[in-house]
Design a protein around this motif. Sequence first.
Motif, PDB file in Angstrom:
ATOM      1  N   ARG A  67       0.790  -1.220   0.000  1.00  0.00           N
ATOM      2  CA  ARG A  67       0.000   0.000   0.000  1.00  0.00           C
ATOM      3  C   ARG A  67       0.827   1.277   0.000  1.00  0.00           C
ATOM      4  O   ARG A  67       0.277   2.365  -0.096  1.00  0.00           O
ATOM      5  N   THR A  68       2.146   1.188   0.118  1.00  0.00           N
ATOM      6  CA  THR A  68       2.951   2.394   0.275  1.00  0.00           C
ATOM      7  C   THR A  68       3.778   2.729  -0.955  1.00  0.00           C
ATOM      8  O   THR A  68       4.734   3.467  -0.874  1.00  0.00           O
ATOM      9  N   PHE A  69       3.416   2.193  -2.095  1.00  0.00           N
ATOM     10  CA  PHE A  69       4.204   2.404  -3.312  1.00  0.00           C
ATOM     11  C   PHE A  69       4.417   3.871  -3.606  1.00  0.00           C
ATOM     12  O   PHE A  69       5.507   4.303  -3.948  1.00  0.00           O
ATOM     13  N   SER A  70       3.377   4.689  -3.464  1.00  0.00           N
ATOM     14  CA  SER A  70       3.449   6.082  -3.890  1.00  0.00           C
ATOM     15  C   SER A  70       4.464   6.890  -3.085  1.00  0.00           C
ATOM     16  O   SER A  70       4.885   7.965  -3.523  1.00  0.00           O
ATOM     17  N   GLY A  71       4.859   6.415  -1.923  1.00  0.00           N
ATOM     18  CA  GLY A  71       5.816   7.163  -1.117  1.00  0.00           C
ATOM     19  C   GLY A  71       7.266   6.881  -1.446  1.00  0.00           C
ATOM     20  O   GLY A  71       8.171   7.567  -0.964  1.00  0.00           O
ATOM     21  N   TYR A  72       7.527   5.906  -2.264  1.00  0.00           N
ATOM     22  CA  TYR A  72       8.884   5.484  -2.582  1.00  0.00           C
ATOM     23  C   TYR A  72       9.403   6.160  -3.849  1.00  0.00           C
ATOM     24  O   TYR A  72       8.662   6.343  -4.810  1.00  0.00           O
ATOM     25  N   ALA A  73      10.673   6.471  -3.842  1.00  0.00           N
ATOM     26  CA  ALA A  73      11.355   6.727  -5.100  1.00  0.00           C
ATOM     27  C   ALA A  73      11.584   5.369  -5.763  1.00  0.00           C
ATOM     28  O   ALA A  73      11.817   4.369  -5.072  1.00  0.00           O
ATOM     29  N   MET A  74      11.490   5.332  -7.075  1.00  0.00           N
ATOM     30  CA  MET A  74      11.657   4.084  -7.812  1.00  0.00           C
ATOM     31  C   MET A  74      12.773   4.248  -8.835  1.00  0.00           C
ATOM     32  O   MET A  74      13.005   5.345  -9.366  1.00  0.00           O
ATOM     33  N   GLY A  75      13.432   3.147  -9.100  1.00  0.00           N
ATOM     34  CA  GLY A  75      14.536   3.251 -10.045  1.00  0.00           C
ATOM     35  C   GLY A  75      14.852   1.936 -10.721  1.00  0.00           C
ATOM     36  O   GLY A  75      14.262   0.902 -10.410  1.00  0.00           O
ATOM     37  N   TRP A  76      15.781   2.028 -11.641  1.00  0.00           N
ATOM     38  CA  TRP A  76      16.285   0.863 -12.356  1.00  0.00           C
ATOM     39  C   TRP A  76      17.801   0.805 -12.238  1.00  0.00           C
ATOM     40  O   TRP A  76      18.482   1.833 -12.336  1.00  0.00           O
ATOM     41  N   PHE A  77      18.285  -0.386 -12.040  1.00  0.00           N
ATOM     42  CA  PHE A  77      19.698  -0.679 -12.051  1.00  0.00           C
ATOM     43  C   PHE A  77      19.934  -1.791 -13.066  1.00  0.00           C
ATOM     44  O   PHE A  77      18.979  -2.445 -13.499  1.00  0.00           O
TER      45      PHE A  77
ATOM     46  N   GLY B   5      29.960 -10.181 -15.350  1.00  0.00           N
ATOM     47  CA  GLY B   5      31.298  -9.830 -14.908  1.00  0.00           C
ATOM     48  C   GLY B   5      31.463  -8.415 -14.405  1.00  0.00           C
ATOM     49  O   GLY B   5      32.577  -7.996 -14.095  1.00  0.00           O
ATOM     50  N   LYS B   6      30.351  -7.667 -14.320  1.00  0.00           N
ATOM     51  CA  LYS B   6      30.425  -6.282 -13.872  1.00  0.00           C
ATOM     52  C   LYS B   6      29.565  -6.072 -12.637  1.00  0.00           C
ATOM     53  O   LYS B   6      28.684  -6.877 -12.339  1.00  0.00           O
ATOM     54  N   GLU B   7      29.810  -4.988 -11.950  1.00  0.00           N
ATOM     55  CA  GLU B   7      29.010  -4.645 -10.794  1.00  0.00           C
ATOM     56  C   GLU B   7      27.677  -4.048 -11.233  1.00  0.00           C
ATOM     57  O   GLU B   7      27.544  -3.511 -12.329  1.00  0.00           O
ATOM     58  N   ARG B   8      26.714  -4.156 -10.335  1.00  0.00           N
ATOM     59  CA  ARG B   8      25.425  -3.543 -10.594  1.00  0.00           C
ATOM     60  C   ARG B   8      25.591  -2.029 -10.642  1.00  0.00           C
ATOM     61  O   ARG B   8      26.290  -1.449  -9.800  1.00  0.00           O
ATOM     62  N   GLU B   9      24.936  -1.393 -11.613  1.00  0.00           N
ATOM     63  CA  GLU B   9      25.072   0.049 -11.752  1.00  0.00           C
ATOM     64  C   GLU B   9      23.716   0.729 -11.862  1.00  0.00           C
ATOM     65  O   GLU B   9      22.751   0.143 -12.354  1.00  0.00           O
TER      66      GLU B   9
ATOM     67  N   TYR C 145      17.159  -4.478 -13.016  1.00  0.00           N
ATOM     68  CA  TYR C 145      16.433  -4.626 -11.764  1.00  0.00           C
ATOM     69  C   TYR C 145      15.709  -3.335 -11.418  1.00  0.00           C
ATOM     70  O   TYR C 145      16.286  -2.253 -11.520  1.00  0.00           O
ATOM     71  N   CYS C 146      14.472  -3.465 -10.988  1.00  0.00           N
ATOM     72  CA  CYS C 146      13.817  -2.291 -10.431  1.00  0.00           C
ATOM     73  C   CYS C 146      14.056  -2.271  -8.923  1.00  0.00           C
ATOM     74  O   CYS C 146      14.301  -3.318  -8.304  1.00  0.00           O
ATOM     75  N   ALA C 147      13.985  -1.085  -8.368  1.00  0.00           N
ATOM     76  CA  ALA C 147      14.308  -0.912  -6.957  1.00  0.00           C
ATOM     77  C   ALA C 147      13.471   0.214  -6.369  1.00  0.00           C
ATOM     78  O   ALA C 147      13.052   1.119  -7.081  1.00  0.00           O
ATOM     79  N   ALA C 148      13.270   0.132  -5.067  1.00  0.00           N
ATOM     80  CA  ALA C 148      12.495   1.146  -4.346  1.00  0.00           C
ATOM     81  C   ALA C 148      13.320   1.711  -3.204  1.00  0.00           C
ATOM     82  O   ALA C 148      14.052   0.976  -2.527  1.00  0.00           O
TER      83      ALA C 148
ATOM     84  N   SER D  90      15.782  -0.146  -0.606  1.00  0.00           N
ATOM     85  CA  SER D  90      15.392  -1.072   0.441  1.00  0.00           C
ATOM     86  C   SER D  90      14.682  -2.286  -0.119  1.00  0.00           C
ATOM     87  O   SER D  90      14.525  -3.296   0.578  1.00  0.00           O
ATOM     88  N   HIS D  91      14.252  -2.198  -1.378  1.00  0.00           N
ATOM     89  CA  HIS D  91      13.536  -3.305  -2.019  1.00  0.00           C
ATOM     90  C   HIS D  91      14.035  -3.459  -3.459  1.00  0.00           C
ATOM     91  O   HIS D  91      14.276  -2.458  -4.141  1.00  0.00           O
ATOM     92  N   TRP D  92      14.134  -4.739  -3.877  1.00  0.00           N
ATOM     93  CA  TRP D  92      14.592  -5.048  -5.225  1.00  0.00           C
ATOM     94  C   TRP D  92      13.624  -6.000  -5.902  1.00  0.00           C
ATOM     95  O   TRP D  92      13.056  -6.890  -5.247  1.00  0.00           O
TER      96      TRP D  92
END
Length: 120
Positions: free
Chosen positions: A26-36, A41-45, A94-97, A108-110
């Motif tokens: 229920r708290t989706f709207s309060g989060y910033a959302m992003g993509w990594f 062989g590489k680090e997550r960016e 990956y999406c992330a919150a 905090s969430h992936w």
Amino acid sequence: VQLQASGGGLVQTGGSLKLSCTASGRTFSGYAMGWFRQAPGKEREFVASVGWNGGSTYYADSVKGRFTISRDNAKKSVYLIMNSLKPEDTAVYYCAADASGIRVSSPSHWGQGTQVTVSS
């Protein structure tokens, strides 16, 4: 918040894809959302981020001008439109919150990841 990403696939250089990430909770709207992304062989960016109200967007220099992030709080979804794709965009996305609500810096969430492959 649980995140489910989709929309990856195989595309030729110069093509386009649209990734989607749908959240439960229920708290989706309060989060910033992003993509990594993480290439073999590489680090997550960091790729892109959008603030809680869709008004603040940030992009990695490597995707600026080609990728667009947006969100629909009513649908609890965030999107990444990827144009002019290059082989170097090949990665698991990956999406992330982030509870800060402003920018995704310490997620905090992936989501589980979706594979994007760009053929040359």
